[in-house]
Design a protein around this motif. Sequence first.
Motif, PDB file in Angstrom:
ATOM      1  N   PHE A   1       0.821  -1.215   0.000  1.00  0.00           N
ATOM      2  CA  PHE A   1       0.000   0.000   0.000  1.00  0.00           C
ATOM      3  C   PHE A   1       0.854   1.265   0.000  1.00  0.00           C
ATOM      4  O   PHE A   1       1.691   1.422  -0.883  1.00  0.00           O
ATOM      5  N   GLU A   2       0.697   2.175   0.971  1.00  0.00           N
ATOM      6  CA  GLU A   2       1.381   3.469   0.888  1.00  0.00           C
ATOM      7  C   GLU A   2       2.816   3.432   1.407  1.00  0.00           C
ATOM      8  O   GLU A   2       3.488   4.474   1.432  1.00  0.00           O
TER       9      GLU A   2
ATOM     10  N   LEU B   1       8.900   2.531  -7.736  1.00  0.00           N
ATOM     11  CA  LEU B   1       7.712   2.730  -6.898  1.00  0.00           C
ATOM     12  C   LEU B   1       7.380   4.211  -6.816  1.00  0.00           C
ATOM     13  O   LEU B   1       8.027   4.966  -6.089  1.00  0.00           O
ATOM     14  N   GLU B   2       6.386   4.603  -7.570  1.00  0.00           N
ATOM     15  CA  GLU B   2       5.948   5.996  -7.618  1.00  0.00           C
ATOM     16  C   GLU B   2       4.779   6.189  -6.661  1.00  0.00           C
ATOM     17  O   GLU B   2       3.644   5.821  -6.950  1.00  0.00           O
ATOM     18  N   LEU B   3       5.071   6.764  -5.495  1.00  0.00           N
ATOM     19  CA  LEU B   3       4.053   7.060  -4.486  1.00  0.00           C
ATOM     20  C   LEU B   3       4.133   8.549  -4.177  1.00  0.00           C
ATOM     21  O   LEU B   3       4.817   8.960  -3.241  1.00  0.00           O
ATOM     22  N   PRO B   4       3.464   9.372  -4.955  1.00  0.00           N
ATOM     23  CA  PRO B   4       3.566  10.821  -4.758  1.00  0.00           C
ATOM     24  C   PRO B   4       3.016  11.233  -3.403  1.00  0.00           C
ATOM     25  O   PRO B   4       2.293  10.467  -2.740  1.00  0.00           O
ATOM     26  N   PRO B   5       3.369  12.439  -2.931  1.00  0.00           N
ATOM     27  CA  PRO B   5       2.917  12.893  -1.603  1.00  0.00           C
ATOM     28  C   PRO B   5       1.408  12.812  -1.409  1.00  0.00           C
ATOM     29  O   PRO B   5       0.942  12.657  -0.287  1.00  0.00           O
ATOM     30  N   GLY B   6       0.638  12.918  -2.482  1.00  0.00           N
ATOM     31  CA  GLY B   6      -0.815  12.848  -2.358  1.00  0.00           C
ATOM     32  C   GLY B   6      -1.375  11.458  -2.198  1.00  0.00           C
ATOM     33  O   GLY B   6      -2.593  11.278  -2.086  1.00  0.00           O
TER      34      GLY B   6
ATOM     35  N   GLY C   1      -3.650   3.623  -0.174  1.00  0.00           N
ATOM     36  CA  GLY C   1      -3.460   3.694  -1.618  1.00  0.00           C
ATOM     37  C   GLY C   1      -2.191   2.945  -1.985  1.00  0.00           C
ATOM     38  O   GLY C   1      -1.670   2.128  -1.232  1.00  0.00           O
ATOM     39  N   GLY C   2      -1.665   3.237  -3.164  1.00  0.00           N
ATOM     40  CA  GLY C   2      -0.377   2.676  -3.539  1.00  0.00           C
ATOM     41  C   GLY C   2      -0.452   1.290  -4.129  1.00  0.00           C
ATOM     42  O   GLY C   2      -1.177   1.052  -5.099  1.00  0.00           O
TER      43      GLY C   2
ATOM     44  N   LEU D   1       6.943   6.142   4.905  1.00  0.00           N
ATOM     45  CA  LEU D   1       5.687   6.524   4.270  1.00  0.00           C
ATOM     46  C   LEU D   1       5.949   7.146   2.902  1.00  0.00           C
ATOM     47  O   LEU D   1       6.548   8.214   2.796  1.00  0.00           O
ATOM     48  N   ARG D   2       5.547   6.400   1.855  1.00  0.00           N
ATOM     49  CA  ARG D   2       5.541   6.882   0.472  1.00  0.00           C
ATOM     50  C   ARG D   2       6.917   7.057  -0.149  1.00  0.00           C
ATOM     51  O   ARG D   2       7.074   6.910  -1.336  1.00  0.00           O
ATOM     52  N   ALA D   3       7.909   7.387   0.649  1.00  0.00           N
ATOM     53  CA  ALA D   3       9.268   7.569   0.153  1.00  0.00           C
ATOM     54  C   ALA D   3      10.215   7.596   1.343  1.00  0.00           C
ATOM     55  O   ALA D   3       9.790   7.696   2.497  1.00  0.00           O
ATOM     56  N   ARG D   4      11.502   7.495   1.045  1.00  0.00           N
ATOM     57  CA  ARG D   4      12.516   7.616   2.080  1.00  0.00           C
ATOM     58  C   ARG D   4      13.621   8.516   1.531  1.00  0.00           C
ATOM     59  O   ARG D   4      14.681   8.043   1.086  1.00  0.00           O
ATOM     60  N   PRO D   5      13.392   9.840   1.518  1.00  0.00           N
ATOM     61  CA  PRO D   5      14.377  10.753   0.939  1.00  0.00           C
ATOM     62  C   PRO D   5      15.730  10.624   1.631  1.00  0.00           C
ATOM     63  O   PRO D   5      15.810  10.474   2.854  1.00  0.00           O
ATOM     64  N   ALA D   6      16.795  10.691   0.842  1.00  0.00           N
ATOM     65  CA  ALA D   6      18.137  10.523   1.394  1.00  0.00           C
ATOM     66  C   ALA D   6      18.434  11.542   2.478  1.00  0.00           C
ATOM     67  O   ALA D   6      19.164  11.248   3.435  1.00  0.00           O
ATOM     68  N   GLU D   7      17.858  12.751   2.345  1.00  0.00           N
ATOM     69  CA  GLU D   7      18.133  13.791   3.331  1.00  0.00           C
ATOM     70  C   GLU D   7      17.364  13.598   4.629  1.00  0.00           C
ATOM     71  O   GLU D   7      17.580  14.346   5.601  1.00  0.00           O
TER      72      GLU D   7
END
Length: 520
Positions: free
Chosen positions: A35-36, A65-70, A75-76, A323-329
Amino acid sequence: MTDAATYRNPVIPGFHPDPSICRVGEDYYLVCSSFEYFPGVPIFHSRDLVNWRQIGNVLDRPNQLELPPGTHASGGIFAPTIRHHDGRFYMITTNVNIGRHLLVTATDPAGPWSDPIYLDVPHIDPSLVWDDNGDCWLTVSGVESYRIDPLAGTVLEGPVPMWSGTGGQYPEAPHLYRIDGWWYLLVSEGGTHTGHAVSIARSRDIRGPFAPAPVNPFLTHRSTDRPIQATGHADLVQAADGSWWLVLLGIRAKGQWPPYHVLGRETFLVPVRWVDGWPVVDPVEEVMAAPAGSPPALATAPDPGAHRDDFDDPTLAAGWLSLRARPAESWSLTERPGWLTLHAVGDTLDRVGATIVARRQLHHDCRAGVRVDPGAGRAGLTLRIDEAHHYDLEISEGTVRVVGRVGPFRQVFAEQPVPPGPVTVTIATRTHHLLPPTVTAADQVTAPGAPFGVRPAACDTVSFEVATADGSVVLAELDGRYLSTEVAAGFTGRVFGLYVTEGSAAFDWFDYQPMPPAGD
């Protein structure tokens, strides 16, 4: 350890729904919906169908895996299927946020998996099978099939209408199998809650027509008082010894009417007998009898048990979710060696965008603790379903607080000063048992020290503790049903999340321990 003739369900506890399975020689591989959460589609390995170890995540790169902030909660990524054909593994799933199926391949199921190939075919729950001519067929909910080129992502034929079950709502999770000269079509129907059921039909031709089994659904727990409910979304596999098995999802709800489930939909296993050319299964129980001829190792079935992460490795273990992504920063394991450092990229858990690194809750009775250095930031440990349903142990400005968010309501339930530097906090969940007949709900709620809002119907009690120089102090106890699927809705289960919503914070360790049920 269980008796030599039994194994214990669920074989993969916690939020692990929509299982799909394949066998290659003596090895079994299983995937679940995510999911998300990122990374997506956890993949497990087993040699005995009962003891499973997560070996990775199929979708572990942002370009897969494209899980935009919205992306909304639940979802997902929906309902993956894993198959092995001609020396290659295939995993196909639906990203409902972009409305497309995506297909990835690998020669090693632990990865790396390929960049996705997209298929623009309607519906969800895609499944793959190869016919006697070597042609690949894609079957989706509805139920209909398409002959496809899986490596080019093109449709060669279809849609071909298939059998859509016995009339239950939402015919889904279709899987085709070639068995003894027949094409069997497995379908789940009735919705993915307490009406869930599994039915089957067969045909000599992959294009049909399909004739239903004389008894359908052949697996359902609807309208029963069995402790495992919502049984469905199944997949068949033949073991190396020739026996047949069904993996499926189910829920274990707790509390009085209505019951609530908080762990999400879990993965269960049930043996299959073939009678007059049709599969027959017994009801799904928490302890199942293994049929004659089962692999001896099947009886071992240990509880997944405790796990601890001291963050000494250079990478996060496969079981950690974001959640949805794990940004490197947003995170680092090298900035402060031996600690997981998180940086805020969102200012609240109540909206999409917060920095969270989480693990699934696997047991109804358990405790999860962290040692956190909040620095000058705002950070802590959360027990979460979604942005509108979470309980937090939060530390900032020299104070630890218990914060609850349920629907439109947000409240601070308790707070206490803490000294500067690392603080150890713990969230524990305990099965809530009914009150003795002489004690009323009003007595419980108004009695000194009574858990806030906990009524006889509650599924569990969630307690919040902080370690002090004088020992552990319980700051508050809250009713756990507000963090259940029946309240929050959706398709996921609870997770314990390490988070930061202001500045930066460092976590020395995370420790998860199952506990015996209350009263034991």
